[in-house]
Design a protein around this motif. Structure first.
Motif, PDB file in Angstrom:
ATOM      1  N   ILE A 187      32.646  72.294  31.689  1.00 12.82           N
ATOM      2  CA  ILE A 187      32.508  71.034  31.306  1.00 12.82           C
ATOM      3  C   ILE A 187      32.077  70.623  29.848  1.00 12.82           C
ATOM      4  O   ILE A 187      32.295  69.720  29.403  1.00 12.82           O
ATOM      5  CB  ILE A 187      31.298  70.593  32.238  1.00 12.82           C
ATOM      6  CG1 ILE A 187      31.901  70.411  33.814  1.00 12.82           C
ATOM      7  CG2 ILE A 187      30.662  69.033  32.043  1.00 12.82           C
ATOM      8  CD1 ILE A 187      32.682  69.632  33.965  1.00 12.82           C
ATOM      9  N   GLU A 188      31.198  71.588  29.440  1.00 14.49           N
ATOM     10  CA  GLU A 188      30.715  71.322  28.047  1.00 14.49           C
ATOM     11  C   GLU A 188      31.799  71.611  26.811  1.00 14.49           C
ATOM     12  O   GLU A 188      31.605  70.983  25.945  1.00 14.49           O
ATOM     13  CB  GLU A 188      29.536  72.399  27.780  1.00 14.49           C
ATOM     14  CG  GLU A 188      29.827  73.893  27.883  1.00 14.49           C
ATOM     15  CD  GLU A 188      28.951  74.873  27.304  1.00 14.49           C
ATOM     16  OE1 GLU A 188      29.265  76.000  27.126  1.00 14.49           O
ATOM     17  OE2 GLU A 188      27.934  74.431  27.451  1.00 14.49           O
ATOM     18  N   ASN A 189      32.730  71.746  27.218  1.00 17.45           N
ATOM     19  CA  ASN A 189      33.951  71.965  26.375  1.00 17.45           C
ATOM     20  C   ASN A 189      34.976  71.154  26.566  1.00 17.45           C
ATOM     21  O   ASN A 189      36.130  71.184  26.185  1.00 17.45           O
ATOM     22  CB  ASN A 189      34.739  73.547  26.456  1.00 17.45           C
ATOM     23  CG  ASN A 189      33.760  74.491  26.170  1.00 17.45           C
ATOM     24  OD1 ASN A 189      32.945  74.390  25.128  1.00 17.45           O
ATOM     25  ND2 ASN A 189      33.848  75.567  26.619  1.00 17.45           N
ATOM     26  N   ILE A 190      34.861  69.897  27.379  1.00 15.37           N
ATOM     27  CA  ILE A 190      35.739  68.961  27.673  1.00 15.37           C
ATOM     28  C   ILE A 190      35.197  67.720  26.866  1.00 15.37           C
ATOM     29  O   ILE A 190      34.086  67.327  26.776  1.00 15.37           O
ATOM     30  CB  ILE A 190      35.853  68.442  29.013  1.00 15.37           C
ATOM     31  CG1 ILE A 190      36.214  69.903  29.879  1.00 15.37           C
ATOM     32  CG2 ILE A 190      36.576  67.322  29.429  1.00 15.37           C
ATOM     33  CD1 ILE A 190      36.199  69.457  31.543  1.00 15.37           C
ATOM     34  N   SER A 191      36.269  67.105  25.988  1.00 19.19           N
ATOM     35  CA  SER A 191      35.961  65.873  25.306  1.00 19.19           C
ATOM     36  C   SER A 191      36.969  64.606  25.558  1.00 19.19           C
ATOM     37  O   SER A 191      38.127  64.741  25.726  1.00 19.19           O
ATOM     38  CB  SER A 191      36.202  66.297  23.740  1.00 19.19           C
ATOM     39  OG  SER A 191      36.073  65.010  22.781  1.00 19.19           O
ATOM     40  N   ILE A 192      36.402  63.671  26.083  1.00 16.03           N
ATOM     41  CA  ILE A 192      36.786  62.489  26.700  1.00 16.03           C
ATOM     42  C   ILE A 192      36.736  61.384  25.598  1.00 16.03           C
ATOM     43  O   ILE A 192      35.622  61.156  25.435  1.00 16.03           O
ATOM     44  CB  ILE A 192      36.294  62.174  27.991  1.00 16.03           C
ATOM     45  CG1 ILE A 192      36.434  63.234  29.075  1.00 16.03           C
ATOM     46  CG2 ILE A 192      37.124  61.193  28.682  1.00 16.03           C
ATOM     47  CD1 ILE A 192      35.948  63.208  30.659  1.00 16.03           C
ATOM     48  N   THR A 193      37.909  60.700  25.346  1.00 13.95           N
ATOM     49  CA  THR A 193      37.946  59.529  24.366  1.00 13.95           C
ATOM     50  C   THR A 193      38.945  58.630  25.140  1.00 13.95           C
ATOM     51  O   THR A 193      39.184  58.765  26.207  1.00 13.95           O
ATOM     52  CB  THR A 193      38.568  59.994  23.014  1.00 13.95           C
ATOM     53  OG1 THR A 193      39.779  60.306  23.090  1.00 13.95           O
ATOM     54  CG2 THR A 193      37.671  61.348  22.354  1.00 13.95           C
ATOM     55  N   GLY A 194      39.082  57.514  24.301  1.00 12.81           N
ATOM     56  CA  GLY A 194      39.968  56.279  24.808  1.00 12.81           C
ATOM     57  C   GLY A 194      41.155  56.712  25.125  1.00 12.81           C
ATOM     58  O   GLY A 194      42.067  56.110  25.664  1.00 12.81           O
TER      59      GLY A 194
END
Length: 347
Positions: free
Chosen positions: A190-197
């Protein structure tokens, strides 16, 4: 590892090392390396170079080697090329394939002598084995990913799904849209997941099968498919994180959780089982195709759709010079209705 002492007729003698029980792969390799003069302080570091899967693979060879040496009353640490040739020949006569024979060669090279693999006689024997029993690709064709995507598109809205359904949906979508092995999916944190638009970026920091010095760790990219949210992997991942937020123990950082409480990190084997269940429900013949076949199906479909081989290699985790895709993964997609369509709907 020391020889046992037995007595017969009142006379003590050392029994061959082969009479001892097989000690396990790591201990056998440790003893072999030590016998070749490896400093004791270096043994753990050298053994750390072998993955758990390699240890399991080599263990099959060493157990057979132990039995073969015992049957011929000789030490397991023999380095005789003729004896090794006899061992490999016997395995071949028992049905061993070229690939398995090559695996035996690799294990014995580490266990006995690193130069075994380059010996002309060993190479000649393996070449003969290949000609008599060539390795064939596991699949000659693959299935159409659209069949599975159409099936899971019915699992929507995501937030109204059962935990089991949204979990399986995410697993199959990630397998198809990243073309990575299940091992990689099981290591997503989870800590290595980056969510953007625009989408989702996932960094894989753990060691995987293709990890090696000088090679970058993979990064997975998932765009938002706003025109088709029903099968959007980025949206499904985002929704899955929301659904499982309160199920996560503080010490469980993996993305995929087991379905039953207490929810633990799902193993690669568990994720494989989920994927295979979805394939079966979608109508894919799981008697022929395993969970790993998602890698074949996705990369073959991407090439058919016009995606460059370089992009496919990079996405799936192969190097720019790798021939793995061309040799093992690029397969024609099955379309059993193709003939009828050509007759009824000619161009």
């Amino acid at each position: 590892m020391r020889s046992k002492v037995s007595t017969e007729g009142g006379t003590k003698r050392s029994s061959p090392l082969t009479q001892q029980a097989y000690p396990g792969c790591r201990e056998a390799l440790r003893e072999a390396l030590a016998r070749r003069g490896t400093p004791l302080a270096a043994l753990d570091l050298m053994l750390a170079s072998l993955s758990d899967n390699t240890i399991k693979q080599y263990s099959v060879t060493l157990r057979l080697w132990w039995e073969y040496c015992a049957a011929h009353n000789t030490t397991v640490y023999t380095k005789s090329i003729p004896f090794i040739l006899s061992f490999l020949t016997e395995q071949f006569s028992k049905g061993c394939s070229y690939g398995s024979l090559n695996s035996h060669r690799s294990a014995l090279s580490l266990f006995l002598n690193d130069k075994i693999g380059s010996d002309d006689s060993i190479k000649r024997l393996l070449k003969g084995a290949y000609k008599l029993k060539p390795s064939l690709p596991k699949y000659t064709s693959t299935w159409d990913p659209q069949i599975v995507l159409n099936y899971v598109s019915n699992w929507y809205p995501n937030l109204e799904l059962r935990l089991e359904d949204i979990t399986k949906k995410l697993a199959i979508l990630l397998a198809l849209t990243t073309a990575h092995r299940v091992q990689t999916l099981s290591l997503i944190k989870i800590e290595n997941i980056s969510i953007t638009g625009n989408g989702v970026k996932i960094a894989i920091i753990d060691i995987i099968k293709t990890s090696c010095p000088g090679r970058d760790q993979p990064t997975l990219y998932l765009p938002f498919f706003k025109d088709n949210l029903k099968i959007c992997p980025a949206s499904t991942l985002n929704d899955y994180i929301f659904v499982t937020k309160n199920m996560r123990a503080s010490n469980v950082g993996n993305l995929f959780l087991t379905l039953k409480s207490p929810h633990k990190a799902a193993t690669a084997q568990t994720i494989s089982r989920w994927i295979k269940q979805v394939l079966s429900e979608s109508g894919v013949d799981v008697g022929t195709y395993s969970a790993h076949s998602t890698r074949h199906a996705a990369t073959s479909a991407a090439l058919a759709a016009g995606v460059s081989v370089d992009t496919i290699r990079k996405t799936a985790g192969w190097t720019s010079s790798s021939t793995a895709f061309a040799r093992f993964y690029n397969r024609p997609i099955i379309d059993e209705s193709g003939f009828a369509k050509a007759v009824v709907l000619p161009n």
